[in-house]
Design an enzyme around this catalytic site. Structure first.
Site, mmCIF file in Angstrom:
data_model
loop_
_atom_site.group_PDB
_atom_site.id
_atom_site.type_symbol
_atom_site.label_atom_id
_atom_site.label_comp_id
_atom_site.label_asym_id
_atom_site.label_seq_id
_atom_site.Cartn_x
_atom_site.Cartn_y
_atom_site.Cartn_z
ATOM 1 N N HIS A 268 0.852 -1.185 0.000
ATOM 2 C CA HIS A 268 0.000 0.000 0.000
ATOM 3 C C HIS A 268 0.889 1.236 0.000
ATOM 4 C CE1 HIS A 268 -3.042 2.918 1.329
ATOM 5 N NE2 HIS A 268 -3.930 2.060 0.888
ATOM 6 N N ASP A 319 -7.972 -4.376 -0.974
ATOM 7 C CA ASP A 319 -8.476 -4.768 -2.286
ATOM 8 C C ASP A 319 -8.427 -6.276 -2.524
ATOM 9 O OD1 ASP A 319 -8.968 -2.108 -3.334
ATOM 10 O OD2 ASP A 319 -6.805 -1.863 -3.338
#
Length: 382
Positions: A268, A319
């Protein structure tokens, strides 16, 4: 700090504004070092386990969790605003069904502002009402996009269902299971807000010029549409489909690693440790995989998470498991970013209202790296 130091700092360029504080905000804390995410001071773990999206969106808009009476009134307000003008449905039917869903959502949101007689109001309460209206109607628009492009009629909202349950009902045309409703509510909760990400910052830049709220939200949707922002879970699902079976995972991971490729759904831009949102979707993916009789995609995700971490020492992000989860919910991959928008609308509106409170136009400087001043040369001498 000396005057020379100040001048030197102000002349330096930070690409992407990474690490630059661009606004004061009381809405969200994203601590990438500790893997902590707070909405108005509440830990996302606490909210994900105990709160509904209705409570979350109220919290983001108004700063506090609602009392029982406030929640009831807020839920009724959301239900009252669910229906969109018939003109929007007719306009949607005239647009190319092959257009990307996010392009359709962007255009329909802009058009919705044309049919809202209060869109240009600068009254504080009217702006709050528009925000609530958008939180309610974006899911209706997303569901209509999904239905119309499949050649089906949009499903009218059901006032007997909660926000997440109604969203699922409008998408699939049948009342969802308890687990599917919980899954949608959790997806909406976990994606509702995340600080000054690209789309949220876009919404603040736009609203700072004092247009209408619909303009700012349309711009935010445009930013979210970009490949570097929304859509990572769509790529995760494509990857799972490409791999196809459990025995193909290890060769795929080795191949991507050897080619120095990217593992979608891992790592991330902010979190240096585990994304605090990821774990909440994992169990629901397992349960829905069992419920739908297709545990394969969950089981493949488990194996891929283990092998990728062994290769690159990076945790999966929010995700990763949302891909298999939304697939189990009957949502096609190319609609995932629209679902993201139906959640993030709460955060966008909260930031818009915060920006308008004591607004100052956002106008940074550019570090000029072009020519020094030079004279004009006539065309015949060039």
């Amino acid at each position: 700090m000396s005057a020379d130091d100040i001048e030197k700092t102000s002349s330096e360029t930070v690409k992407g504004l990474k690490g630059i504080n661009a606004a004061d905000s009381s809405i969200c804390l994203v601590n990438g070092t500790e893997g902590k995410l707070l909405y108005r001071g509440y830990n996302i773990d606490d909210l994900a386990e105990n709160a509904t999206f209705e409570e979350i969106s109220f919290l983001l808009l108004k700063g506090e969790l609602p009392t029982a009476d406030e929640l009831t009134k807020y839920q009724e307000s959301l239900k009252q605003h669910r229906t969109i003008p018939t003109e929007l449905i007719e306009a949607l039917k005239k647009l190319p069904p092959t257009a990307p869903p996010m392009a359709l959502l962007r255009s329909m949101t802009s058009l919705a502002g044309v049919y809202d007689e209060d869109a240009e109001s600068e009254d504080v309460e009217k702006r709050l009402e528009i925000s609530i209206k958008l939180i309610s109607q974006i899911p209706t628009i997303v569901a209509a996009i999904h239905r119309v492009r499949k050649g089906l009629e949009p499903v009218a909202p059901d006032p007997s269902l909660c926000h997440a349950g109604n969203f699922m009902y409008m998408l699939n045309g049948e009342k969802p299971s308890q687990d599917a409703t919980r899954a949608m509510d959790l997806i909406l909760t976990l994606h509702a807000e995340h600080g000054l990400n690209a789309s949220t910052f876009t919404s603040r830049v736009i609203i700072a010029t004092l247009p209408d709220i619909y303009s700012a939200i349309t711009g935010a949707i445009g930013a979210l549409k970009g490949k570097l922002h929304g859509g990572a879970n769509t790529e995760v699902l494509k990857t799972l489909f490409e791999i196809g079976s459990m025995e193909n995972i290890a060769p795929y991971v080795k191949k991507v690693r050897a080619e120095k490729g990217k593992f979608m759904g891992f790592g991330h831009a902010v979190y240096q440790v585990e994304d605090p949102r990821a774990k909440h979707l994992k169990e629901l993916s397992r349960r829905l995989g069992k419920e739908t009789g297709e545990p394969k995609w969950y089981e493949m995700s488990i194996e891929m998470e283990k092998l990728v971490y062994a290769e690159i020492s990076r945790n999966c992000n929010v995700d990763f498991y949302s891909a298999s989860l939304q697939h189990y919910m009957g949502i096609p991959g190319d609609l995932f970013t629209c679902i993201f928008a139906a959640s993030r609308i709460a955060g966008w509106c909260a930031h818009i209202l915060e920006q308008l409170d004591g607004n100052k136009i956002i106008r940074p400087n550019a570090n000029y790296i072009g020519y020094e001043e030079r004279p004009y040369v006539s065309v015949g001498q060039r």
